[in-house]
Design an enzyme around this catalytic site. Structure first.
Site, PDB file in Angstrom:
ATOM      1  N   ASP A  83       3.465  -4.044   7.651  1.00 53.24           N
ATOM      2  CA  ASP A  83       2.112  -3.219   8.092  1.00 53.24           C
ATOM      3  C   ASP A  83       1.614  -4.487   8.384  1.00 53.24           C
ATOM      4  O   ASP A  83       0.595  -5.176   7.495  1.00 53.24           O
ATOM      5  CB  ASP A  83       1.453  -2.932   6.487  1.00 53.24           C
ATOM      6  CG  ASP A  83       0.570  -2.394   5.635  1.00 53.24           C
ATOM      7  OD1 ASP A  83       0.126  -2.460   6.795  1.00 53.24           O
ATOM      8  OD2 ASP A  83       0.506  -1.313   5.154  1.00 53.24           O
ATOM      9  N   GLN A 121      -3.890  -4.977   7.682  1.00 50.77           N
ATOM     10  CA  GLN A 121      -5.348  -6.056   7.123  1.00 50.77           C
ATOM     11  C   GLN A 121      -5.034  -7.273   7.892  1.00 50.77           C
ATOM     12  O   GLN A 121      -6.295  -7.864   7.418  1.00 50.77           O
ATOM     13  CB  GLN A 121      -5.012  -6.326   5.448  1.00 50.77           C
ATOM     14  CG  GLN A 121      -5.313  -4.674   4.783  1.00 50.77           C
ATOM     15  CD  GLN A 121      -6.897  -4.422   5.008  1.00 50.77           C
ATOM     16  OE1 GLN A 121      -7.526  -4.827   4.959  1.00 50.77           O
ATOM     17  NE2 GLN A 121      -6.990  -3.058   4.191  1.00 50.77           N
ATOM     18  N   HIS A 139       0.946  -0.862   0.347  1.00 47.97           N
ATOM     19  CA  HIS A 139      -0.182   0.218  -0.294  1.00 47.97           C
ATOM     20  C   HIS A 139       0.972   1.423   0.207  1.00 47.97           C
ATOM     21  O   HIS A 139       1.847   1.121   0.460  1.00 47.97           O
ATOM     22  CB  HIS A 139      -0.782   0.035   1.031  1.00 47.97           C
ATOM     23  CG  HIS A 139      -1.687   1.064   1.114  1.00 47.97           C
ATOM     24  ND1 HIS A 139      -1.893   2.371   1.979  1.00 47.97           N
ATOM     25  CD2 HIS A 139      -3.294   1.125   1.280  1.00 47.97           C
ATOM     26  CE1 HIS A 139      -2.602   2.793   1.575  1.00 47.97           C
ATOM     27  NE2 HIS A 139      -4.013   2.141   1.233  1.00 47.97           N
TER      28      HIS A 139
HETATM   29  N1  PMP Z   1      -1.668  -0.736   4.660  1.00 47.71           N
HETATM   30  C1  PMP Z   1      -2.675  -1.440   4.029  1.00 47.71           C
HETATM   31  C2  PMP Z   1      -2.348  -3.029   3.303  1.00 47.71           C
HETATM   32  C3  PMP Z   1      -4.027  -0.860   4.100  1.00 47.71           C
HETATM   33  O1  PMP Z   1      -4.460  -1.184   3.645  1.00 47.71           O
HETATM   34  C4  PMP Z   1      -3.872  -0.072   4.521  1.00 47.71           C
HETATM   35  C5  PMP Z   1      -5.826   1.265   4.555  1.00 47.71           C
HETATM   36  N2  PMP Z   1      -6.189   0.517   2.585  1.00 47.71           N
HETATM   37  C6  PMP Z   1      -3.592   1.025   5.014  1.00 47.71           C
HETATM   38  C7  PMP Z   1      -2.412   0.795   5.174  1.00 47.71           C
HETATM   39  C8  PMP Z   1      -2.988   2.866   5.792  1.00 47.71           C
HETATM   40  O2  PMP Z   1      -4.183   2.936   6.326  1.00 47.71           O
HETATM   41  P1  PMP Z   1      -4.184   4.625   6.917  1.00 47.71           P
HETATM   42  O3  PMP Z   1      -5.558   4.726   5.506  1.00 47.71           O
HETATM   43  O4  PMP Z   1      -5.927   3.768   8.512  1.00 47.71           O
HETATM   44  O5  PMP Z   1      -3.588   4.757   7.752  1.00 47.71           O
END
Ligand code: PMP
Length: 416
Positions: free
Chosen positions: A209, A212, A132
């Site tokens: 990370d 998920q 991400h």
């Molecule tokens: N990493 C992953 C794998 C995600 O799915 C997400 C949210 N879609 C994030 C990071 C970012 O999360 P946030 O916007 O809550 O900081």
């Protein structure tokens, strides 16, 4: 299969659970809402909403500083939530839990507070093409500032990590491996135990990370032995604006502060200051007190259901959905990992994902269309976007039946 499904239907009674989520009980465009956008954010149970209201109605005050009843109650609620988070992910001490705004802020914190101190020109950081943007851009910014080098593990057609040559990209300049535990696009659960073992054999720390994974899988940071782990409350029933960074104690002790301000200091002079102990060293300013309390309530709720039951039920939902979706003509599903969670990205025919999700919205179904903040994946597969359905334990087999029916309708509607 049928007996398995029956058994987990008994442990996770989605029909009953749904009564705890008022938002699910509504019609959208005259159709019952089917909420399949849980990868983006999850809905909140009454227990969490009540915890927030109770806090604001009875206890609202600033934390840590006040010697009065309300401040003591607020501090107690906030610090109890920290203990609940620590227990939930198997951390040895609540001091290893830093409250942040979410995964994004947690990773930025590590890039700034750890990266600026320990990464120098020519050092290498290993990422993957599955990340991400939250786990890419902070490292790009750091690499640009320091003259460090980013190296990538690529992805296979199956949406898994390609480990060919993995060990050869690790060098004595490798300072960190930052990798997603579960892909928000493919649902792939990465073999992180293996990655961590190979990294630690060479003394390289690993950041996970877990945006998920923590909402959907039982997590034990001691067992995983990860150095850093980041996740967001809003993807696990809690409010937006609250998240967590877990780190090994020695890492936190050795890092410089992330932001300066109140709460994070011990003593202040005109030209210098000393730092408060962890975790407060990394929590400058007034925190999201209600958010943390809401996260504590969300964890209580998840614990009552049991994370293993949740994982099991979601896996059955996902298998059921994949099996039905694969029978739709011209269906292309991205990702086919043997170990996966409930995020399914797909395209049908040449229908644009935005058109498809608009069509589904008209039928009451909420899905997400776009690049899912994972443009490296889109580039790899040479596509601009996908449609993504992502499940949580309050979704039902009947909703999936309806969703698949509507995908078939879409085929007729778009005439491809
Ligand atoms: N990493 C992953 C794998 C995600 O799915 C997400 C949210 N879609 C994030 C990071 C970012 O999360 P946030 O916007 O809550 O900081």
């Amino acid at each position: 299969m049928e007996t398995d499904m029956q058994s987990s239907k008994q442990t996770i009674d989605a029909a009953k659970i749904r009564r705890d989520f008022p938002v699910l009980n509504q019609q959208v465009h005259g159709k019952p809402l089917v909420y399949f956008d849980n990868g983006a954010t999850t809905q909140k149970p009454i227990a969490v909403i009540k915890a927030l209201t109770r806090y604001y109605e009875n206890d609202n005050a600033n934390v840590h500083r006040g010697i009065h009843q309300l401040s003591e109650r607020a501090t107690n609620g906030f610090e109890t939530a920290r203990k609940k988070v620590a227990a939930f992910i198997g951390a040895k001490s609540e001091r290893q839990i830093i409250f942040t705004r979410g995964t994004t802020e947690s990773i930025n914190l590590v890039a700034a507070a750890w990266g600026r101190k320990f990464v120098s020109e020519g050092d290498e950081i290993i990422l993957t093409e599955m990340e991400h943007h939250s786990n890419l851009i902070p490292w790009q910014l750091l690499a640009q500032e320091k003259g460090a080098v980013l190296k990538y593990l690529s992805i296979t057609e199956e949406g898994t990590l390609d480990f060919t040559g993995f060990e050869s990209i690790l060098s004595n300049r490798t300072k960190l491996i930052a990798v997603t535990h579960m892909s928000n696009v493919f649902g792939t659960i990465n073999p992180i135990k293996k990655i961590i073992r190979l990294a630690h054999d060479r003394g390289i720390p690993v950041l996970l990370d877990a945006a998920q994974s923590v909402p959907h899988l039982p997590i034990d940071v001691e067992h995983l032995d990860c150095d850093f782990l980041a996740f967001s409350g809003h993807k696990m029933l809690a409010p937006t604006g609250i998240g967590v960074l877990y780190a090994k104690r020695s890492r936190l002790e050795n890092m410089d502060p992330y932001q300066g301000g109140g709460e994070m200091i011990s003593s202040v002079w005109h030209d210098k200051s000393t730092w408060n102990e962890i975790p407060h060293k990394f929590e400058a300013g007034t925190p999201h007190i209600a958010g943390a309390i809401g996260l504590g309530a969300a964890i209580d709720y998840l614990n009552t259901l049991g994370m293993e039951n949740i994982t099991h039920y979601e896996q059955e939902l996902t298998t059921f959905a994949l099996d039905k979706m694969m029978r739709i003509p011209n269906m292309k599903i991205y990702g086919n990992a043997p170990e996966r969670g409930g995020a399914i990205s797909f395209n049908i025919g040449n229908v644009h994902p935005h058109d498809l999700s608009h069509f589904l919205d008209q039928q009451g179904i909420a899905v997400r269309a776009g690049h899912h903040c994972a443009q490296l994946i889109m580039r790899k597969f040479d596509i601009a976007a996908t449609t993504r359905a992502s499940f949580y334990f309050y979704n039902t087999f009947e909703e999936i039946d309806y969703f698949v029916e509507q995908l078939t309708e879409a085929q007729r509607f778009f005439d491809y």
